[in-house]
Scaffold this motif. Structure first.
Motif, PDB file in Angstrom:
ATOM      1  N   ILE A 190       0.837  -1.199   0.000  1.00 22.89           N
ATOM      2  CA  ILE A 190       0.000   0.000   0.000  1.00 22.89           C
ATOM      3  C   ILE A 190       0.873   1.251   0.000  1.00 22.89           C
ATOM      4  CG2 ILE A 190      -1.776   1.290   1.243  1.00 22.89           C
ATOM      5  CD1 ILE A 190      -2.624  -1.357   2.548  1.00 22.89           C
ATOM      6  N   GLU A 191       0.751   2.048  -1.054  1.00 22.01           N
ATOM      7  CA  GLU A 191       1.431   3.346  -1.063  1.00 22.01           C
ATOM      8  C   GLU A 191       0.603   4.377  -0.318  1.00 22.01           C
ATOM      9  OE1 GLU A 191       2.483   6.867  -4.226  1.00 22.01           O
ATOM     10  OE2 GLU A 191       2.880   4.813  -4.841  1.00 22.01           O
ATOM     11  N   ASP A 192      -0.717   4.342  -0.545  1.00 23.96           N
ATOM     12  CA  ASP A 192      -1.579   5.328   0.109  1.00 23.96           C
ATOM     13  C   ASP A 192      -3.022   4.858   0.051  1.00 23.96           C
ATOM     14  OD1 ASP A 192      -2.260   7.583   1.470  1.00 23.96           O
ATOM     15  OD2 ASP A 192      -1.770   9.000  -0.137  1.00 23.96           O
ATOM     16  N   LEU A 193      -3.789   5.307   1.029  1.00 28.91           N
ATOM     17  CA  LEU A 193      -5.237   5.139   1.002  1.00 28.91           C
ATOM     18  C   LEU A 193      -5.805   6.539   1.174  1.00 28.91           C
ATOM     19  CD1 LEU A 193      -7.619   3.175   0.846  1.00 28.91           C
ATOM     20  CD2 LEU A 193      -7.597   3.050   3.327  1.00 28.91           C
ATOM     21  N   LYS A 194      -6.328   7.098   0.082  1.00 30.12           N
ATOM     22  CA  LYS A 194      -6.754   8.498   0.081  1.00 30.12           C
ATOM     23  C   LYS A 194      -8.264   8.606   0.210  1.00 30.12           C
ATOM     24  CE  LYS A 194      -2.889  10.380  -2.595  1.00 30.12           C
ATOM     25  NZ  LYS A 194      -2.490  11.176  -3.782  1.00 30.12           N
ATOM     26  N   PHE A 195      -8.688   9.549   1.029  1.00 27.85           N
ATOM     27  CA  PHE A 195     -10.099   9.851   1.226  1.00 27.85           C
ATOM     28  C   PHE A 195     -10.320  11.302   0.795  1.00 27.85           C
ATOM     29  CE2 PHE A 195      -8.836   6.682   4.296  1.00 27.85           C
ATOM     30  CZ  PHE A 195      -9.881   5.773   4.332  1.00 27.85           C
ATOM     31  N   SER A 196     -11.369  11.530   0.014  1.00 25.32           N
ATOM     32  CA  SER A 196     -11.660  12.896  -0.420  1.00 25.32           C
ATOM     33  C   SER A 196     -13.144  13.045  -0.721  1.00 25.32           C
ATOM     34  CB  SER A 196     -10.829  13.267  -1.656  1.00 25.32           C
ATOM     35  OG  SER A 196     -11.140  12.405  -2.742  1.00 25.32           O
ATOM     36  N   LEU A 197     -13.595  14.296  -0.722  1.00 22.30           N
ATOM     37  CA  LEU A 197     -14.959  14.619  -1.148  1.00 22.30           C
ATOM     38  C   LEU A 197     -14.874  15.233  -2.536  1.00 22.30           C
ATOM     39  CD1 LEU A 197     -16.444  16.214   2.100  1.00 22.30           C
ATOM     40  CD2 LEU A 197     -16.597  13.843   1.324  1.00 22.30           C
ATOM     41  N   GLU A 198     -15.654  14.679  -3.488  1.00 15.02           N
ATOM     42  CA  GLU A 198     -15.569  15.143  -4.870  1.00 15.02           C
ATOM     43  C   GLU A 198     -16.957  15.287  -5.470  1.00 15.02           C
ATOM     44  OE1 GLU A 198     -12.898  12.741  -7.111  1.00 15.02           O
ATOM     45  OE2 GLU A 198     -11.241  12.984  -5.678  1.00 15.02           O
ATOM     46  N   ASP A 199     -17.039  16.095  -6.528  1.00 16.76           N
ATOM     47  CA  ASP A 199     -18.314  16.306  -7.206  1.00 16.76           C
ATOM     48  C   ASP A 199     -18.785  15.015  -7.862  1.00 16.76           C
ATOM     49  OD1 ASP A 199     -18.263  18.980  -6.525  1.00 16.76           O
ATOM     50  OD2 ASP A 199     -17.237  19.572  -8.365  1.00 16.76           O
ATOM     51  N   LYS A 200     -20.082  14.765  -7.769  1.00 18.84           N
ATOM     52  CA  LYS A 200     -20.639  13.587  -8.441  1.00 18.84           C
ATOM     53  C   LYS A 200     -20.527  13.720  -9.949  1.00 18.84           C
ATOM     54  CE  LYS A 200     -24.122  11.722  -5.248  1.00 18.84           C
ATOM     55  NZ  LYS A 200     -25.577  11.537  -5.032  1.00 18.84           N
ATOM     56  N   LYS A 201     -20.876  14.913 -10.437  1.00 21.43           N
ATOM     57  CA  LYS A 201     -20.840  15.154 -11.881  1.00 21.43           C
ATOM     58  C   LYS A 201     -19.822  16.244 -12.174  1.00 21.43           C
ATOM     59  CE  LYS A 201     -25.707  13.933 -12.562  1.00 21.43           C
ATOM     60  NZ  LYS A 201     -27.027  14.405 -13.055  1.00 21.43           N
ATOM     61  N   ILE A 202     -18.963  15.981 -13.127  1.00 20.92           N
ATOM     62  CA  ILE A 202     -17.941  16.956 -13.506  1.00 20.92           C
ATOM     63  C   ILE A 202     -18.302  17.520 -14.877  1.00 20.92           C
ATOM     64  CG2 ILE A 202     -15.495  17.338 -13.939  1.00 20.92           C
ATOM     65  CD1 ILE A 202     -14.916  14.911 -12.202  1.00 20.92           C
ATOM     66  N   HIS A 203     -18.597  18.815 -14.912  1.00 18.42           N
ATOM     67  CA  HIS A 203     -18.958  19.452 -16.181  1.00 18.42           C
ATOM     68  C   HIS A 203     -17.695  19.980 -16.870  1.00 18.42           C
ATOM     69  CE1 HIS A 203     -23.176  19.206 -15.055  1.00 18.42           C
ATOM     70  NE2 HIS A 203     -22.834  19.683 -13.869  1.00 18.42           N
ATOM     71  N   LYS A 204     -17.696  19.996 -18.158  1.00 15.34           N
ATOM     72  CA  LYS A 204     -16.514  20.407 -18.928  1.00 15.34           C
ATOM     73  C   LYS A 204     -16.082  21.834 -18.597  1.00 15.34           C
ATOM     74  CE  LYS A 204     -17.334  17.324 -22.855  1.00 15.34           C
ATOM     75  NZ  LYS A 204     -17.576  17.253 -24.320  1.00 15.34           N
ATOM     76  N   ALA A 205     -17.056  22.677 -18.276  1.00 13.02           N
ATOM     77  CA  ALA A 205     -16.738  24.093 -18.059  1.00 13.02           C
ATOM     78  C   ALA A 205     -16.280  24.380 -16.629  1.00 13.02           C
ATOM     79  CB  ALA A 205     -17.958  24.950 -18.381  1.00 13.02           C
ATOM     80  N   THR A 206     -16.300  23.395 -15.766  1.00 11.84           N
ATOM     81  CA  THR A 206     -15.927  23.626 -14.362  1.00 11.84           C
ATOM     82  C   THR A 206     -14.845  22.658 -13.938  1.00 11.84           C
ATOM     83  OG1 THR A 206     -17.613  22.095 -13.558  1.00 11.84           O
ATOM     84  CG2 THR A 206     -18.260  24.422 -13.802  1.00 11.84           C
TER      85      THR A 206
END
Length: 289
Positions: A204-220
């Protein structure tokens, strides 16, 4: 049932502690520890040390690790590079040369330091803080020390993992499971299992936890927020077949437009990486102890 009773007693104990002043200490009642020139005394705490107070300039020290205080007699102006005194000691055998105060997350411990000359070959070089030397420190009744959080995590891992995990991802002969989510007070416990169905062990190099957008729009741009566990039960970085661990977080919330992303990353250039998305609704269904 046993765990629930333990937590109830712990909460009651914390409440009573918050209502009762810490017992007064007088110097003559403090436990004694002996020290001499050229010797480092290590005080080992069962919890992370918040700070250490040395009452006189005759003593000096540092914190080489989160739960270890290293104390010694302050080097004499005429000492050599190893701290050995080249002139007669400025202390007499049996002198009280100061008070050491160690403050941890949930207790305070104090010791009276007594000087012994260098002829004593039975000097103690390390001590573990014993329960009888601890006095509780007043703290928020719903805050737990790392020691208490570790006990809760141990109780979880002693349970059988769920037959039907909340989430499971499979890829490259790897299985990554979120067995269950538990909550107590303002702490979230993630019970996770990693299974390796190949004959190649996993580093195991890393176990990363993050909060991310469900949908990623091209303009954002994707708005990602890292989450750091305040404690993991087992720091193991290598496993051959199965590895189960508990990760503890301070309470967090996130909107329905986001997911918690968990990434398991292998320590190789062509490493096997596996990702898992956890919806907030699954965190809200967390079991209590």
């Amino acid at each position: 049932m046993k765990l629930t009773l333990y937590i109830l007693l712990l909460l009651v104990s914390n409440f009573l502690t918050a209502q009762t002043a810490t017992k007064e200490q007088i110097i003559s009642d403090l436990p004694e520890i002996e020290i001499t020139e050229g010797i480092n005394l290590h005080i080992i705490s069962p919890e992370p040390i918040q700070y250490v107070d040395l009452s006189t300039e005759k003593l000096t020290g540092d914190l080489p690790a989160t739960n270890i205080a290293r104390i010694k007699i302050t080097d004499h102006p005429n000492s050599d590079e190893k701290g050995k005194i080249n002139t007669p000691s400025v202390f007499f055998n049996g002198n009280n040369i100061g008070i050491i105060t160690v403050v941890a997350q949930s207790f305070i411990a104090q010791y009276k330091v007594v000087y012994r000359n260098q002829d004593n070959l039975n000097m103690i070089t390390n001590i573990h803080i014993q329960p009888e030397a601890m006095q509780p420190v007043e703290f928020d009744k719903m805050t737990f020390s790392n020691l208490e959080l570790r006990k809760f995590a141990m109780d979880i891992i002693q349970k059988k993992s769920e037959k039907n995990p909340i989430r499971e991802e499979k890829n490259l002969k790897l299985s990554f499971q979120l067995n269950n989510v538990y909550v107590i007070s303002d702490y979230i416990f993630l019970d996770m299992t990693m299974k390796n169905n190949s004959n190649l062990s996993y580093d195991i190099e890393d176990l990363k936890f993050s909060l991310e957008d469900k949908k990623i729009h091209k303009a954002t741009n994707n708005q990602s927020v890292d989450l750091k566990p305040i404690l993991q039960l087992n720091p193991q970085k290598h496993f051959r077949k199965n590895f189960r661990n508990i990760y503890v977080f301070k309470k967090f919330t996130y909107p329905n437009s986001k997911v918690m992303m968990i990434r398991l990353i292998e320590e190789q250039l062509s490493g096997r990486t596996i990702e898992m998305k956890v919806n907030y609704s699954e965190i809200l269904k967390a079991d209590t102890f």
